[in-house]
Design an enzyme around this catalytic site. Structure first.
Site, PDB file in Angstrom:
ATOM      1  N   LYS A  21      -3.375  -6.981 -27.003  1.00 42.90           N
ATOM      2  CA  LYS A  21      -4.194  -7.205 -28.348  1.00 42.90           C
ATOM      3  C   LYS A  21      -5.762  -6.404 -28.601  1.00 42.90           C
ATOM      4  O   LYS A  21      -6.747  -7.209 -27.575  1.00 42.90           O
ATOM      5  CB  LYS A  21      -4.072  -7.457 -29.284  1.00 42.90           C
ATOM      6  N   ASP A  55      -2.999  -2.785 -28.708  1.00 39.14           N
ATOM      7  CA  ASP A  55      -2.074  -2.479 -29.832  1.00 39.14           C
ATOM      8  C   ASP A  55      -3.335  -2.878 -30.836  1.00 39.14           C
ATOM      9  O   ASP A  55      -4.209  -4.280 -30.186  1.00 39.14           O
ATOM     10  CB  ASP A  55      -0.728  -3.727 -29.710  1.00 39.14           C
ATOM     11  N   GLU A  68      -1.575   1.507 -28.832  1.00 37.60           N
ATOM     12  CA  GLU A  68      -0.680   1.314 -30.435  1.00 37.60           C
ATOM     13  C   GLU A  68      -1.137   0.787 -31.198  1.00 37.60           C
ATOM     14  O   GLU A  68      -2.110   0.784 -31.768  1.00 37.60           O
ATOM     15  CB  GLU A  68       0.541   0.296 -29.897  1.00 37.60           C
ATOM     16  N   ASP A  90       3.938   1.894 -34.678  1.00 43.98           N
ATOM     17  CA  ASP A  90       4.417   0.544 -34.684  1.00 43.98           C
ATOM     18  C   ASP A  90       4.917   0.154 -36.275  1.00 43.98           C
ATOM     19  O   ASP A  90       5.431   0.751 -37.063  1.00 43.98           O
ATOM     20  CB  ASP A  90       3.425  -0.428 -33.970  1.00 43.98           C
ATOM     21  N   LYS A  96      11.175  -1.955 -33.515  1.00 49.82           N
ATOM     22  CA  LYS A  96      11.456  -2.464 -34.003  1.00 49.82           C
ATOM     23  C   LYS A  96      12.384  -3.287 -34.888  1.00 49.82           C
ATOM     24  O   LYS A  96      12.774  -2.402 -35.411  1.00 49.82           O
ATOM     25  CB  LYS A  96      10.044  -3.534 -34.530  1.00 49.82           C
TER      26      LYS A  96
HETATM   27 MG    MG Z   1       2.830  -3.649 -32.357  1.00 52.61          MG
END
Ligand code: MG
Length: 367
Positions: free
Chosen positions: A163, A188, A213, A238, A262
């Site tokens: 991240k 991300d 991402e 995302d 997702k």
């Molecule tokens: Mg993500």
């Protein structure tokens, strides 16, 4: 299928370590386990938002309210008896995708059990294994980040995702590259940058990443298109990829080269598969992201990720990577970075009712 009753269980399981992303941190996993009973069979799903609503507007409390006051009363009134009819019914309710996902995926599980086939087969997949990638959060120090990656990599994960946020990007990346060499690596940002940051994001090209991402805000498809034109590294959406029409628009605008699907964010497996299909027709590879859910939701992502346009490793990881305990038997377990899909009917992971009871916050039954 004839619905006899629906049960809800709000479960809270401690994480093995706090999970921090660019806009928040959690130390416990909240999920609402949905059970849909028909005859002797029960299909299970999860409604699994993050507490504190820092990924989306949905929280465990808002999802519980939507399920108990909106969705379940409608289901019990209309009595949908198939995956098509539950999707048609939920299509008339705006938003609330996390709440819908719990019920909709339970219908898939039930249908697969009734047909006597594993969920991946009902979805139209023919692969029996799925590659898994390690995801790690933001840590107080780079040393802790490196130790966390080292600790987890023994399970053989097929890539590492870290991240990032402004101020926690180039330095940790160069340290990770220095320590672990040419491992498959991605980042991300969970929407943490703006268009003013384009030069800084351009510098990420130096790290040979698999993808970046969701660098920019959810609604900024044009900004992502501008960034993608500037970057060699593929941009993956995302948070932006919230439904089929938005994904179509993002593809038309060239906002991304990859999509993270997702199940929770798009309201269930039917929508998730539809997004997979549109991406496949457009030459856009996808992969399966997580919230991360407990074992029922995690397993559903594995079944979905057996579809052939799921090209990159999934974020689903071993149960023990995230949670002190899980609600499924057996636990989700990666071997050499690979999940082998169950061949038994439905989801293939049984509910551990003792664990459910142990971590239950509240419970309700509707008939
Ligand atoms: Mg993500």
């Amino acid at each position: 299928m004839k619905i006899d009753c629906i049960t809800l269980n709000h479960i809270r399981v401690p994480l093995v370590e706090p999970f921090r992303i660019s806009n928040g941190v959690i130390a416990e996993k909240d999920t609402i386990l949905v059970g849909v009973q028909s005859g002797g069979a029960v299909g299970y799903g999860e409604s699994s938002p993050m507490s504190g609503s820092f990924y989306s507007d949905d929280t465990p409390e808002s999802v519980w309210d939507c399920l108990t006051k909106e969705l379940i009363p409608r289901v019990l009134k209309q009595r949908p008896d198939s995956i098509e009819s539950i999707n048609a019914l939920f299509g008339t309710v705006p938003g609330n995708e996390f709440a819908k996902a719990g019920v909709e995926t339970a219908f898939w599980d039930l249908e697969a059990q009734m047909q006597g086939v594993p969920l991946w087969q009902l979805l139209g997949a023919d692969r029996k294994s799925v590659e898994s990638g390690l995801a790690v959060g933001i840590y107080p120090t780079i040393r802790e980040l490196l130790l966390a990656i080292e600790r987890c990599l023994v399970e053989g994960y097929k890539r590492v995702k870290i991240k990032i946020q402004p101020g926690w990007d180039l330095k940790p990346l160069s340290e990770v590259r220095g320590e672990f060499g040419a491992i498959p690596l991605m980042v991300d940002a969970n929407c943490a940058y703006t268009q003013q940051d384009l030069p800084r994001l351009k510098a990420l090209d130096d790290f040979a990443l698999m993808m970046i991402e969701q660098p920019l805000p959810r609604k900024d498809l044009e900004g992502h298109a501008r960034l993608q034109a500037l970057l060699q590294t593929p941009v993956c959406l995302d948070e932006s990829a919230e439904d089929l029409s938005t994904v179509r628009k993002a593809i038309a605008l060239k906002s991304c080269k990859i999509v993270n699907i997702k199940i929770q964010r798009v309201g269930g497996l039917h929508q998730a598969r539809a997004i997979h299909d549109v991406c496949e027709q457009s030459g856009i590879p996808v992969w399966g992201g997580t919230m991360p859910e407990l074992g029922i939701g995690g397993a559903q992502t594995l079944h979905l990720a057996a579809l052939k346009n799921f090209t990159f490793p999934t974020d689903v990881q071993s149960s023990k990577r995230w949670f002190v305990d899980d609600i499924v038997e057996p636990l989700l377990e990666v071997h050499d970075g690979i999940f082998t899909l169950p061949s038994s009917p439905g989801n293939g992971y049984r509910i551990n009712h003792q664990t459910v009871e142990k971590y239950s916050v509240r419970h309700e039954r509707f008939s």
